[in-house]
Design a protein around this motif. Structure first.
Motif, PDB file in Angstrom:
ATOM      1  N   PRO A  67       0.788  -1.041   0.049  1.00 27.23           N
ATOM      2  CA  PRO A  67      -0.156  -0.063   0.122  1.00 27.23           C
ATOM      3  C   PRO A  67       0.772   1.362  -0.034  1.00 27.23           C
ATOM      4  CG  PRO A  67      -0.650  -1.588   1.689  1.00 27.23           C
ATOM      5  CD  PRO A  67       0.423  -2.009   1.021  1.00 27.23           C
ATOM      6  N   ALA A  68       0.336   2.314  -0.736  1.00 30.33           N
ATOM      7  CA  ALA A  68       1.195   3.707  -0.663  1.00 30.33           C
ATOM      8  C   ALA A  68       1.790   3.933   0.683  1.00 30.33           C
ATOM      9  CB  ALA A  68       0.299   4.698  -1.327  1.00 30.33           C
ATOM     10  N   GLY A  69       2.839   4.597   0.987  1.00 31.24           N
ATOM     11  CA  GLY A  69       3.451   4.998   2.051  1.00 31.24           C
ATOM     12  C   GLY A  69       4.045   3.838   2.895  1.00 31.24           C
ATOM     13  N   GLN A  70       3.767   2.588   2.720  1.00 35.27           N
ATOM     14  CA  GLN A  70       4.470   1.642   3.344  1.00 35.27           C
ATOM     15  C   GLN A  70       5.897   1.119   2.738  1.00 35.27           C
ATOM     16  OE1 GLN A  70       1.887  -1.795   4.552  1.00 35.27           O
ATOM     17  NE2 GLN A  70       0.222  -0.481   5.109  1.00 35.27           N
ATOM     18  N   TRP A  71       6.639   0.742   3.570  1.00 38.07           N
ATOM     19  CA  TRP A  71       7.897   0.126   2.868  1.00 38.07           C
ATOM     20  C   TRP A  71       7.683  -1.142   2.071  1.00 38.07           C
ATOM     21  CZ3 TRP A  71      10.087  -4.962   3.231  1.00 38.07           C
ATOM     22  CH2 TRP A  71      11.487  -4.772   2.569  1.00 38.07           C
ATOM     23  N   PHE A  72       8.495  -1.251   0.921  1.00 39.61           N
ATOM     24  CA  PHE A  72       8.301  -2.296   0.009  1.00 39.61           C
ATOM     25  C   PHE A  72       9.497  -2.622  -0.617  1.00 39.61           C
ATOM     26  CE2 PHE A  72       8.137   1.563  -2.357  1.00 39.61           C
ATOM     27  CZ  PHE A  72       9.227   1.494  -3.528  1.00 39.61           C
ATOM     28  N   ASN A  73       9.914  -3.854  -1.063  1.00 38.37           N
ATOM     29  CA  ASN A  73      11.035  -4.561  -1.639  1.00 38.37           C
ATOM     30  C   ASN A  73      10.817  -4.527  -3.199  1.00 38.37           C
ATOM     31  OD1 ASN A  73      13.474  -5.806  -2.067  1.00 38.37           O
ATOM     32  ND2 ASN A  73      12.652  -7.739  -1.249  1.00 38.37           N
ATOM     33  N   ALA A  74      11.432  -3.729  -3.809  1.00 37.76           N
ATOM     34  CA  ALA A  74      11.371  -4.200  -5.288  1.00 37.76           C
ATOM     35  C   ALA A  74      12.725  -4.250  -5.744  1.00 37.76           C
ATOM     36  CB  ALA A  74      10.937  -2.689  -5.920  1.00 37.76           C
ATOM     37  N   THR A  75      13.689  -5.068  -4.962  1.00 38.25           N
ATOM     38  CA  THR A  75      15.020  -5.445  -5.396  1.00 38.25           C
ATOM     39  C   THR A  75      15.019  -6.297  -6.504  1.00 38.25           C
ATOM     40  OG1 THR A  75      15.321  -7.138  -3.504  1.00 38.25           O
ATOM     41  CG2 THR A  75      16.004  -4.886  -3.179  1.00 38.25           C
ATOM     42  N   ALA A  76      14.073  -7.186  -6.544  1.00 37.05           N
ATOM     43  CA  ALA A  76      13.816  -8.068  -7.567  1.00 37.05           C
ATOM     44  C   ALA A  76      13.381  -7.638  -8.988  1.00 37.05           C
ATOM     45  CB  ALA A  76      12.919  -9.244  -7.254  1.00 37.05           C
ATOM     46  N   THR A  77      13.077  -6.237  -9.057  1.00 36.48           N
ATOM     47  CA  THR A  77      12.450  -5.784 -10.266  1.00 36.48           C
ATOM     48  C   THR A  77      13.249  -4.634 -10.673  1.00 36.48           C
ATOM     49  OG1 THR A  77      10.775  -4.721  -8.882  1.00 36.48           O
ATOM     50  CG2 THR A  77      10.091  -6.783  -9.778  1.00 36.48           C
ATOM     51  N   THR A  78      12.840  -3.471 -10.242  1.00 39.07           N
ATOM     52  CA  THR A  78      13.539  -2.347 -10.681  1.00 39.07           C
ATOM     53  C   THR A  78      14.901  -2.111  -9.719  1.00 39.07           C
ATOM     54  OG1 THR A  78      12.283  -0.978  -8.778  1.00 39.07           O
ATOM     55  CG2 THR A  78      11.358  -1.027 -10.730  1.00 39.07           C
ATOM     56  N   GLY A  79      15.081  -2.706  -8.815  1.00 40.05           N
ATOM     57  CA  GLY A  79      16.157  -2.563  -8.029  1.00 40.05           C
ATOM     58  C   GLY A  79      17.495  -2.948  -9.033  1.00 40.05           C
ATOM     59  N   ARG A  80      17.336  -4.345  -9.290  1.00 40.92           N
ATOM     60  CA  ARG A  80      18.303  -5.119  -9.922  1.00 40.92           C
ATOM     61  C   ARG A  80      18.704  -4.598 -11.260  1.00 40.92           C
ATOM     62  NH1 ARG A  80      17.798 -10.608 -10.418  1.00 40.92           N
ATOM     63  NH2 ARG A  80      17.603 -10.804 -12.699  1.00 40.92           N
ATOM     64  N   ALA A  81      17.608  -3.815 -11.806  1.00 45.95           N
ATOM     65  CA  ALA A  81      17.658  -3.237 -13.309  1.00 45.95           C
ATOM     66  C   ALA A  81      18.564  -1.954 -13.230  1.00 45.95           C
ATOM     67  CB  ALA A  81      16.156  -2.851 -13.794  1.00 45.95           C
ATOM     68  N   ILE A  82      18.810  -1.179 -12.338  1.00 49.51           N
ATOM     69  CA  ILE A  82      19.597   0.088 -12.178  1.00 49.51           C
ATOM     70  C   ILE A  82      20.807  -0.159 -13.048  1.00 49.51           C
ATOM     71  CG2 ILE A  82      20.626   1.851 -10.706  1.00 49.51           C
ATOM     72  CD1 ILE A  82      18.581   1.092  -8.677  1.00 49.51           C
ATOM     73  N   GLU A  83      21.522  -1.011 -12.538  1.00 46.83           N
ATOM     74  CA  GLU A  83      22.719  -1.316 -13.315  1.00 46.83           C
ATOM     75  C   GLU A  83      22.901  -1.493 -14.665  1.00 46.83           C
ATOM     76  OE1 GLU A  83      26.282  -5.058 -13.398  1.00 46.83           O
ATOM     77  OE2 GLU A  83      24.069  -5.663 -12.517  1.00 46.83           O
ATOM     78  N   SER A  84      21.851  -2.255 -15.207  1.00 47.15           N
ATOM     79  CA  SER A  84      21.737  -2.322 -16.764  1.00 47.15           C
ATOM     80  C   SER A  84      21.323  -0.937 -17.474  1.00 47.15           C
ATOM     81  CB  SER A  84      20.667  -3.451 -17.138  1.00 47.15           C
ATOM     82  OG  SER A  84      19.445  -3.011 -16.662  1.00 47.15           O
ATOM     83  N   ILE A  85      20.365  -0.148 -16.651  1.00 49.90           N
ATOM     84  CA  ILE A  85      19.944   1.129 -17.295  1.00 49.90           C
ATOM     85  C   ILE A  85      21.198   2.053 -17.352  1.00 49.90           C
ATOM     86  CG2 ILE A  85      18.495   3.252 -16.788  1.00 49.90           C
ATOM     87  CD1 ILE A  85      16.665   1.026 -15.207  1.00 49.90           C
ATOM     88  N   VAL A  86      22.082   2.197 -16.203  1.00 48.74           N
ATOM     89  CA  VAL A  86      23.241   2.975 -16.222  1.00 48.74           C
ATOM     90  C   VAL A  86      24.412   2.631 -17.367  1.00 48.74           C
ATOM     91  CG1 VAL A  86      25.268   3.572 -14.899  1.00 48.74           C
ATOM     92  CG2 VAL A  86      23.208   3.230 -13.903  1.00 48.74           C
TER      93      VAL A  86
END
Length: 457
Positions: A109-128
């Protein structure tokens, strides 16, 4: 494979490259440009961008450039105000149902902690990397948006791994977490923002060891909830995260000045990645592979892990020797390599010897491992001892350009101290005693798959 080709010069067979390119084009033929087969997999944001980047960088592919830009714009448009991605809309754009795997499509839910390392987090490297290969400013902007989110959501300022990620009820993935750290570090290095570099360095030094990786390189597949236990109840391991940790150490060492971490790089390669590679010439689909494994000191073969380890090894290979702006050459890792300027050979017996054959005279720097005693270090040129004291620059012994000629052989020797460590598994509390010589494991008690048994003297 394109990274391996660039690092070694070994060409991909034309038939294989043609088939692989067709697969990539077929699997990414959707409005989001996201790789997938029967379902929408946000886990593949990273793999998609890695493929497009490699094709742009090594094959100058206009198609891959357009696909990468399409995926960048897709991600921009689907990021919500709190940094979460609208996975349902992503699935609509791919025309496939969203995966049911909770690892790959977690939302809160909006405003709560979430874990997106398996989606957008791991993608940062490839985007750079896509930005570096193309100069696309929208890619760097996207990397910045995601980096800000994951600095807040995935990093604990103390340097420890966030407690939420380690919660035994939370579904997490060590390789994705390490991939997020890689991305944050690369973003910080690319932009010069030390906030990200320092955050990853703190996590590396104070959080990863003993939590995400053992001294010898065991890395659990699961982070938090154990979804895939071995028969003893411990999480199964996988080699990709070991390669991740070693690459983080490499980048911190050579790009952020934390040279002491090269000891970790070499130890993980010598003590884990090399001995855990499968050698099975009778089974070509497993021969040379790494993967997910059940026994903490065993073998495994699975293609995405194999690819990840190969990525890491290509990077290590290309950084065994680096060239400075002044034309000097630094031998950072003690492995064999031939360059246009020098040839390096490493030999280990009771002592270690690093030999550097000079092809073009230049200043040569040779790193001495931090665990080797400085009193044991000796240097010779063409078998003639160099008088003490030697010239040091930090961890490197330096040989002046004027001291060598084409064909000279510089030999650096040092001791290989022996020691013992004990590794204890987190659930079963099984203990394994490892006997070390330098940064290599000589034996393990009890006997395990990748190391010899301890022999009584």
């Amino acid at each position: 494979m394109l990274r391996y080709e660039a690092a070694t010069g070994v060409r991909i067979p034309e038939y294989a490259e043609t088939a692989m390119l067709k697969n990539v084009q077929t699997l990414s033929d959707n409005a989001a440009a996201l790789l997938g087969s029967t379902s929408c997999q946000p886990h593949n944001l990273r793999e998609s961008m890695l493929a497009y980047t490699a094709l742009v960088r090594h094959r100058k592919s206009d198609w891959a450039l357009q696909q990468g830009q399409k995926l960048v714009e897709t991600m921009h448009s689907l990021l919500e105000a709190d940094g979460q991605m609208d996975y349902a809309k992503l699935a609509e754009r791919t025309g496939k149902p969203l995966t049911k795997d909770p690892l790959c499509a977690q939302s809160s839910p909006a405003g709560q902690w979430f874990n997106a390392t398996a989606t957008t987090g791991r993608a940062i490297e490839s985007i750079v990397w896509f930005h570096e290969a193309t100069g696309d400013p929208r890619a760097l902007e996207l990397a910045g948006r995601l980096a800000e989110v994951h600095l807040r959501q995935s990093i604990d300022p103390s340097g420890k791994v966030r407690a939420e990620l380690l919660d035994p009820t939370h579904v997490g993935h060590t390789h994705s977490y390490c991939g997020t750290l890689r991305g944050l570090l690369l973003y910080g290095l690319a932009t010069g923002d030390k906030t990200y570099v320092n955050a990853v360095a703190g996590t590396y030094r104070h959080g990863l060891w003993g939590t995400s990786i053992s001294h010898s390189g065991w890395t659990p597949h699961d982070q938090g909830k154990i979804r895939f236990p071995d028969k003893e109840g411990d999480p199964i391991g996988e080699h990709a995260s070991c390669g991740d940790v070693a690459q983080i150490a490499l980048w911190l060492a050579l790009r952020a000045g934390q040279v002491d971490l090269l000891d970790d790089v070499e130890r993980l390669i010598r003590a884990r990645l090399f001995p855990s590679q499968i050698a099975d010439a009778k089974n070509p689909r497993r021969d040379g592979a790494w993967g997910v494994y059940s026994h903490p000191f065993g073998y495994g073969a699975i293609l995405d892990v194999f690819a990840a380890v190969l990525h890491s090894l290509a990077d290590f290979h290309q950084n065994i020797v680096t060239t400075g702006t002044d034309g000097s050459h630094s031998v950072n890792l003690h492995f064999d390599i031939d360059t246009t300027a020098i040839a390096v050979r490493s030999r280990r017996d009771r002592d270690a010897t690093l030999s550097v054959t000079v092809k073009e005279p230049s200043m040569i720097r040779m790193r001495v491992p931090g665990w080797a005693s400085r009193e044991s270090v000796r240097l010779s040129i063409d078998d003639k001892p160099v008088p003490l004291p030697l010239r040091w620059e930090g961890a490197y012994v330096v040989m002046a350009k004027e001291a060598v000629t084409a064909g000279s052989v510089i030999a650096l020797s040092h001791d290989l101290p022996e020691r013992q460590t004990v590794e204890e598994m987190p659930i079963s509390h099984r203990k394994f005693q490892l006997d070390w010589r330098g940064d290599e494991v000589l034996a393990c008690d009890p006997k395990v798959g990748i190391y010899p048994a301890k022999v009584s003297r």
